[in-house]
Design a protein around this motif. Structure first.
Motif, PDB file in Angstrom:
ATOM      1  N   THR A   3     104.573  41.668  33.551  1.00  0.00           N
ATOM      2  CA  THR A   3     104.968  41.557  32.160  1.00  0.00           C
ATOM      3  C   THR A   3     106.397  42.076  32.053  1.00  0.00           C
ATOM      4  OG1 THR A   3     102.689  41.952  31.503  1.00  0.00           O
ATOM      5  CG2 THR A   3     104.353  42.222  29.807  1.00  0.00           C
ATOM      6  N   ASP A  61     102.163  47.949  22.741  1.00  0.00           N
ATOM      7  CA  ASP A  61     101.809  46.527  22.718  1.00  0.00           C
ATOM      8  C   ASP A  61     102.096  45.865  24.064  1.00  0.00           C
ATOM      9  OD1 ASP A  61     100.940  46.589  20.064  1.00  0.00           O
ATOM     10  OD2 ASP A  61     102.937  46.119  19.288  1.00  0.00           O
ATOM     11  N   ASP A  62     103.230  46.224  24.659  1.00  0.00           N
ATOM     12  CA  ASP A  62     103.564  45.674  25.974  1.00  0.00           C
ATOM     13  C   ASP A  62     102.539  46.113  27.020  1.00  0.00           C
ATOM     14  OD1 ASP A  62     105.849  44.469  24.930  1.00  0.00           O
ATOM     15  OD2 ASP A  62     107.108  46.199  25.407  1.00  0.00           O
ATOM     16  N   LEU A  64      99.399  46.816  26.467  1.00  0.00           N
ATOM     17  CA  LEU A  64      98.185  46.029  26.238  1.00  0.00           C
ATOM     18  C   LEU A  64      98.331  44.630  26.831  1.00  0.00           C
ATOM     19  CD1 LEU A  64      95.357  45.761  24.985  1.00  0.00           C
ATOM     20  CD2 LEU A  64      96.484  44.976  22.888  1.00  0.00           C
ATOM     21  N   GLY A  65      99.486  44.020  26.635  1.00  0.00           N
ATOM     22  CA  GLY A  65      99.730  42.700  27.214  1.00  0.00           C
ATOM     23  C   GLY A  65      99.610  42.723  28.727  1.00  0.00           C
ATOM     24  N   HIS A  66     100.153  43.762  29.342  1.00  0.00           N
ATOM     25  CA  HIS A  66     100.070  43.908  30.793  1.00  0.00           C
ATOM     26  C   HIS A  66      98.621  44.115  31.234  1.00  0.00           C
ATOM     27  CE1 HIS A  66     101.425  44.899  34.830  1.00  0.00           C
ATOM     28  NE2 HIS A  66     100.573  45.908  34.801  1.00  0.00           N
ATOM     29  N   CYS A  68      95.936  43.088  29.689  1.00  0.00           N
ATOM     30  CA  CYS A  68      95.242  41.807  29.524  1.00  0.00           C
ATOM     31  C   CYS A  68      95.598  40.850  30.652  1.00  0.00           C
ATOM     32  CB  CYS A  68      95.590  41.179  28.176  1.00  0.00           C
ATOM     33  SG  CYS A  68      94.885  42.050  26.775  1.00  0.00           S
ATOM     34  N   ASP A  69      96.891  40.763  30.994  1.00  0.00           N
ATOM     35  CA  ASP A  69      97.320  39.871  32.077  1.00  0.00           C
ATOM     36  C   ASP A  69      96.666  40.265  33.398  1.00  0.00           C
ATOM     37  OD1 ASP A  69      98.922  38.495  30.326  1.00  0.00           O
ATOM     38  OD2 ASP A  69     100.811  39.406  31.006  1.00  0.00           O
ATOM     39  N   SER A  70      96.694  41.546  33.723  1.00  0.00           N
ATOM     40  CA  SER A  70      96.142  41.980  35.009  1.00  0.00           C
ATOM     41  C   SER A  70      94.619  41.838  35.018  1.00  0.00           C
ATOM     42  CB  SER A  70      96.571  43.406  35.360  1.00  0.00           C
ATOM     43  OG  SER A  70      96.152  44.315  34.376  1.00  0.00           O
ATOM     44  N   TYR A  72      92.963  39.510  33.391  1.00  0.00           N
ATOM     45  CA  TYR A  72      92.736  38.075  33.539  1.00  0.00           C
ATOM     46  C   TYR A  72      92.916  37.652  34.997  1.00  0.00           C
ATOM     47  CZ  TYR A  72      93.324  33.063  33.226  1.00  0.00           C
ATOM     48  OH  TYR A  72      93.203  31.715  33.436  1.00  0.00           O
TER      49      TYR A  72
END
Length: 120
Positions: A3, A61-62, A64-66, A68-70, A72
């Motif tokens: 991310t 927020d970043d 959380l995005g990371h 979620c990406d990892s 997934y």
């Protein structure tokens, strides 16, 4: 996938700190909503300073995005492994049937026994 807001780390100590920060958020999300979790709590659970957090992560927020990406990516790897094992289990019996059918077709068309003691 990295991310963009998660700064790349090369030192092992920095990698461990980043891993603890990510794990801390995951742990806290078991008990609270994302909105209820604070950066200070993440840092407390991770055992790092707020400065270390912002030195590696752009924002909550970043992070959380990371996460979620990892998550997934990990789920995709697990599912791919399961699908591969299912394919092998399903295809192995089909391969045996095909081999037996192929052998029978060879014997019938060539009229040559494939095994020395076969009297066909």
């Amino acid at each position: 996938m990295q991310t963009p807001a998660i700064k790349p780390v090369t030192q092992q100590r920095s990698q461990r700190t980043l891993r603890r920060i990510i794990d801390a958020l995951a742990t806290l999300l078991h008990a609270k909503t994302f909105e209820e979790v604070t950066v200070a709590e993440i840092c407390r659970v991770a055992g790092c300073s707020v400065g270390s957090f912002y030195g590696r992560v752009g924002s909550k927020d970043d992070l959380l995005g990371h996460l979620c990406d990892s998550s997934y990516e990990e789920l995709s790897r697990v599912v791919a492994g399961v699908v591969q094992r299912v394919r092998v289990r399903m295809l192995a019996p089909l391969a045996l049937v095909f081999a037996a059918s192929f052998e029978a077709a060879c014997v019938a068309s060539l009229r040559i026994p494939l095994h020395p003691d076969d009297k066909r």
